[in-house]
Design an enzyme around this catalytic site. Structure first.
Site, mmCIF file in Angstrom:
data_model
loop_
_atom_site.group_PDB
_atom_site.id
_atom_site.type_symbol
_atom_site.label_atom_id
_atom_site.label_comp_id
_atom_site.label_asym_id
_atom_site.label_seq_id
_atom_site.Cartn_x
_atom_site.Cartn_y
_atom_site.Cartn_z
ATOM 1 N N ALA A 14 -1.153 -4.959 15.495
ATOM 2 C CA ALA A 14 -1.720 -4.056 16.503
ATOM 3 C C ALA A 14 -2.522 -2.979 15.795
ATOM 4 C CB ALA A 14 -0.615 -3.417 17.342
ATOM 5 N N HIS B 229 -11.099 10.593 14.154
ATOM 6 C CA HIS B 229 -10.154 10.392 13.039
ATOM 7 C C HIS B 229 -10.543 11.254 11.849
ATOM 8 C CE1 HIS B 229 -9.039 6.724 15.284
ATOM 9 N NE2 HIS B 229 -7.881 6.845 14.665
ATOM 10 N N HIS B 230 -9.615 11.323 10.896
ATOM 11 C CA HIS B 230 -9.795 12.046 9.637
ATOM 12 C C HIS B 230 -11.005 11.539 8.843
ATOM 13 C CE1 HIS B 230 -7.960 8.538 7.582
ATOM 14 N NE2 HIS B 230 -7.275 8.447 8.710
ATOM 15 N N MET C 99 0.308 1.238 16.674
ATOM 16 C CA MET C 99 1.717 0.862 16.868
ATOM 17 C C MET C 99 2.446 1.848 17.774
ATOM 18 S SD MET C 99 2.589 -1.772 14.768
ATOM 19 C CE MET C 99 1.624 -2.783 13.654
ATOM 20 N N GLU D 108 1.853 -1.913 -4.810
ATOM 21 C CA GLU D 108 0.542 -1.266 -4.976
ATOM 22 C C GLU D 108 -0.369 -2.251 -5.698
ATOM 23 O OE1 GLU D 108 -1.677 0.708 -4.341
ATOM 24 O OE2 GLU D 108 -0.632 1.978 -2.915
ATOM 25 N N THR E 131 -3.007 -2.788 9.643
ATOM 26 C CA THR E 131 -4.375 -2.691 9.095
ATOM 27 C C THR E 131 -5.409 -2.900 10.200
ATOM 28 O OG1 THR E 131 -3.491 -3.697 7.087
ATOM 29 C CG2 THR E 131 -5.898 -3.659 7.318
ATOM 30 N N GLY F 76 -0.383 4.916 0.024
ATOM 31 C CA GLY F 76 -1.354 5.325 1.050
ATOM 32 C C GLY F 76 -0.756 6.295 2.063
ATOM 33 N N GLY G 199 0.840 -1.216 0.000
ATOM 34 C CA GLY G 199 0.000 0.000 0.000
ATOM 35 C C GLY G 199 0.862 1.249 0.000
ATOM 36 N N ALA G 200 1.922 1.235 -0.854
ATOM 37 C CA ALA G 200 2.969 2.260 -0.791
ATOM 38 C C ALA G 200 2.462 3.694 -0.974
ATOM 39 C CB ALA G 200 4.026 1.955 -1.854
ATOM 40 N N LYS H 6 -11.174 7.935 6.917
ATOM 41 C CA LYS H 6 -11.078 6.617 7.570
ATOM 42 C C LYS H 6 -12.329 5.791 7.261
ATOM 43 C CE LYS H 6 -9.924 4.299 11.903
ATOM 44 N NZ LYS H 6 -9.010 3.363 11.215
HETATM 45 N N1 LIG Z 1 -1.919 0.198 13.516
HETATM 46 C C1 LIG Z 1 -1.636 1.511 13.399
HETATM 47 O O1 LIG Z 1 -0.808 2.085 14.172
HETATM 48 C C2 LIG Z 1 -2.297 2.291 12.317
HETATM 49 C C3 LIG Z 1 -3.193 1.657 11.492
HETATM 50 N N2 LIG Z 1 -3.733 2.306 10.428
HETATM 51 C C4 LIG Z 1 -4.559 1.481 9.549
HETATM 52 O O2 LIG Z 1 -3.822 1.241 8.344
HETATM 53 C C5 LIG Z 1 -4.721 1.073 7.254
HETATM 54 C C6 LIG Z 1 -4.338 2.022 6.124
HETATM 55 O O3 LIG Z 1 -4.521 3.344 6.543
HETATM 56 P P1 LIG Z 1 -4.169 4.576 5.574
HETATM 57 O O4 LIG Z 1 -2.759 4.502 5.143
HETATM 58 O O5 LIG Z 1 -4.664 5.785 6.257
HETATM 59 O O6 LIG Z 1 -5.130 4.233 4.332
HETATM 60 P P2 LIG Z 1 -4.945 4.620 2.792
HETATM 61 O O7 LIG Z 1 -6.269 4.365 2.155
HETATM 62 O O8 LIG Z 1 -4.313 5.959 2.661
HETATM 63 O O9 LIG Z 1 -3.888 3.544 2.255
HETATM 64 C C7 LIG Z 1 -4.183 2.201 2.083
HETATM 65 C C8 LIG Z 1 -3.304 1.671 0.968
HETATM 66 O O10 LIG Z 1 -3.507 0.264 0.831
HETATM 67 C C9 LIG Z 1 -3.815 -0.031 -0.536
HETATM 68 N N3 LIG Z 1 -4.725 -1.180 -0.647
HETATM 69 C C10 LIG Z 1 -5.953 -1.285 -0.142
HETATM 70 N N4 LIG Z 1 -6.513 -2.453 -0.505
HETATM 71 C C11 LIG Z 1 -5.582 -3.081 -1.271
HETATM 72 C C12 LIG Z 1 -5.555 -4.312 -1.958
HETATM 73 N N5 LIG Z 1 -6.609 -5.141 -1.944
HETATM 74 N N6 LIG Z 1 -4.427 -4.655 -2.640
HETATM 75 C C13 LIG Z 1 -3.366 -3.819 -2.658
HETATM 76 N N7 LIG Z 1 -3.348 -2.619 -2.042
HETATM 77 C C14 LIG Z 1 -4.437 -2.264 -1.357
HETATM 78 C C15 LIG Z 1 -4.499 1.219 -1.030
HETATM 79 O O11 LIG Z 1 -4.509 1.251 -2.432
HETATM 80 P P3 LIG Z 1 -5.766 1.935 -3.178
HETATM 81 O O12 LIG Z 1 -5.650 3.376 -2.906
HETATM 82 O O13 LIG Z 1 -5.548 1.535 -4.607
HETATM 83 O O14 LIG Z 1 -7.000 1.313 -2.567
HETATM 84 C C16 LIG Z 1 -3.640 2.305 -0.376
HETATM 85 O O15 LIG Z 1 -2.458 2.522 -1.109
HETATM 86 C C17 LIG Z 1 -6.121 1.313 7.826
HETATM 87 O O16 LIG Z 1 -6.704 0.060 8.157
HETATM 88 C C18 LIG Z 1 -5.846 2.117 9.101
HETATM 89 O O17 LIG Z 1 -6.848 2.012 10.058
HETATM 90 C C19 LIG Z 1 -3.443 3.605 10.148
HETATM 91 C C20 LIG Z 1 -2.585 4.300 10.965
HETATM 92 C C21 LIG Z 1 -1.953 3.703 12.122
HETATM 93 O O1 LIG Z 2 -6.939 5.054 10.078
HETATM 94 C C1 LIG Z 2 -6.160 5.733 10.784
HETATM 95 O O2 LIG Z 2 -5.742 6.836 10.427
HETATM 96 C C2 LIG Z 2 -5.730 5.162 12.077
HETATM 97 N N1 LIG Z 2 -6.049 3.947 12.331
HETATM 98 C C3 LIG Z 2 -5.724 3.190 13.471
HETATM 99 C C4 LIG Z 2 -6.995 2.806 14.207
HETATM 100 O O3 LIG Z 2 -7.950 2.348 13.551
HETATM 101 O O4 LIG Z 2 -7.045 2.921 15.428
HETATM 102 C C5 LIG Z 2 -4.682 3.855 14.325
HETATM 103 C C6 LIG Z 2 -4.685 5.342 14.351
HETATM 104 O O5 LIG Z 2 -5.632 5.789 15.278
HETATM 105 C C7 LIG Z 2 -4.883 5.965 12.985
#
Ligand SMILES: NC(=O)C1=CN([C@@H]2O[C@H](COP(=O)(O)OP(=O)(O)OC[C@H]3O[C@@H](n4cnc5c(N)ncnc54)[C@H](OP(=O)(O)O)[C@@H]3O)[C@@H](O)[C@H]2O)C=CC1
Ligand SMILES: O=C(O)C1=N[C@H](C(=O)O)C[C@H](O)C1
Length: 270
Positions: free
Chosen positions: A125, A158-159, A128, A37, A102, A14, A11-12, A162
């Site tokens: 988690a 959150h934003h 993180m 991606e 995720t 994202g 998901g580079a 989400k």
């Molecule tokens: N555990 C933690 O500390 C944190 C967890 N998160 C979690 O991380 C996840 C991603 O968040 P965020 O970066 O904001 O989301 P984004 O939507 O910005 O990024 C997700 C990325 O994953 C790609 N993706 C999604 N589905 C697929 C698939 N089936 N195959 C390949 N690539 C895929 C997307 O591509 P495309 O755009 O083409 O769909 C996109 O590039 C969320 O579940 C969020 O809740 C976020 C922040 C902190």
């Molecule tokens: O989607 C986000 O942005 C985030 N997701 C994680 C969550 O679902 O708790 C972690 C963080 O809060 C940001």
């Protein structure tokens, strides 16, 4: 030859993907060896650094996880539940540590991750950061100390982009509170209130989700009792803290046997 662990970021493009690439490529403890991606994404086949609008990094963005994972010691995965579950099987085949940030998993996803963890090191988690993981420890302790005359409510913000609710963090905090009370979260979670709901049920753990603007992530655990209220709060103001936590997990996982771990294991908070 560089012996530091090679990491692939899924998901580079994202929000978290970009942040992970920045943090990993600046680290001396690991190397970025791949970026993935979805097939058809306009970054495929391009140099990662150039796709991100900067200098070339010498890493080409791919769409084939099997090929990319073959050269990696760790996969850092912040994508979607379906993608993560598919990656878990391939990471297990490649014997690479799978760090999963995720959120939004359904029961069937979690069952598949458990199966993959029989052969692979999975560190998962919903948050993180050090701060949130410490907050889960505090939440459990406070819930243990108080009886059900204190109502537990978890409020997260959150934003606007989400897609899942409650957040993974809110669910971690809910699990911690339920564990402190010696109950199962599934039995006491109140996740949707609308209309004439009736009075609050004693012992329930309530969840509220706010979505708007560019809020990075905020979580309150409220213990509301007779005449007083305790509020435990975490505010994230910069996504790099999640990326730093994920990198720490990828390094911690090197040389571990198969199993499902979390950030409490990584941070030594268990
Ligand atoms: N555990 C933690 O500390 C944190 C967890 N998160 C979690 O991380 C996840 C991603 O968040 P965020 O970066 O904001 O989301 P984004 O939507 O910005 O990024 C997700 C990325 O994953 C790609 N993706 C999604 N589905 C697929 C698939 N089936 N195959 C390949 N690539 C895929 C997307 O591509 P495309 O755009 O083409 O769909 C996109 O590039 C969320 O579940 C969020 O809740 C976020 C922040 C902190
Ligand atoms: O989607 C986000 O942005 C985030 N997701 C994680 C969550 O679902 O708790 C972690 C963080 O809060 C940001």
């Amino acid at each position: 030859m560089d012996q530091t662990p090679g990491i692939v970021v899924t998901g580079a493009s994202g929000r978290m993907g970009r942040m992970l690439i920045e943090v990993i490529s600046q680290s001396e403890a690991a190397r970025l060896v791949g970026a993935l991606e979805r097939p058809g994404h306009d970054w495929i086949g391009r140099d990662l650094g150039e796709a991100m609008g900067g200098a070339a990094m010498g890493v080409t963005v791919g769409d084939d996880p099997l090929e990319a994972f073959a050269n990696a010691q760790a996969i850092v995965d912040f994508t979607s539940p379906d993608a993560t579950v598919a990656h878990a099987d391939l990471a297990a085949q490649a014997r690479a540590v799978h760090v999963i940030g995720t959120t939004g998993f359904a029961e069937e996803h979690l069952t598949r991750l458990k199966a993959a963890a029989r052969h692979a090191t999975i560190i998962r988690a919903g948050n993180m950061s050090l701060g949130v993981n410490l907050l889960t420890v505090l939440t459990r302790k406070v819930a243990e100390a108080l009886d059900t005359s204190f109502d537990i409510e978890i409020v997260e913000a959150h934003h606007a982009q989400k897609v899942d609710a409650p957040s993974g963090t809110a669910l971690m905090l809910g699990e911690a509170a339920a564990a402190g009370r010696g109950v199962s979260l599934d039995d006491v979670a109140d996740r949707a209130r609308d209309g004439i709901t009736g009075a609050r049920k004693t012992g329930d753990i309530g969840f509220t989700a706010i979505r708007g603007g560019d809020i990075v992530g905020e979580h309150d655990v409220i213990f509301a009792g007779p005449g007083e209220r305790i509020v435990l709060r975490h505010v994230a103001s910069d996504r790099s803290l999640f990326a730093r936590g994920a990198l720490k997990a990828a390094l911690w996982g090197q040389g571990r046997g198969p199993g499902e771990f979390d950030m409490l294991d990584v941070l030594g908070l268990k």
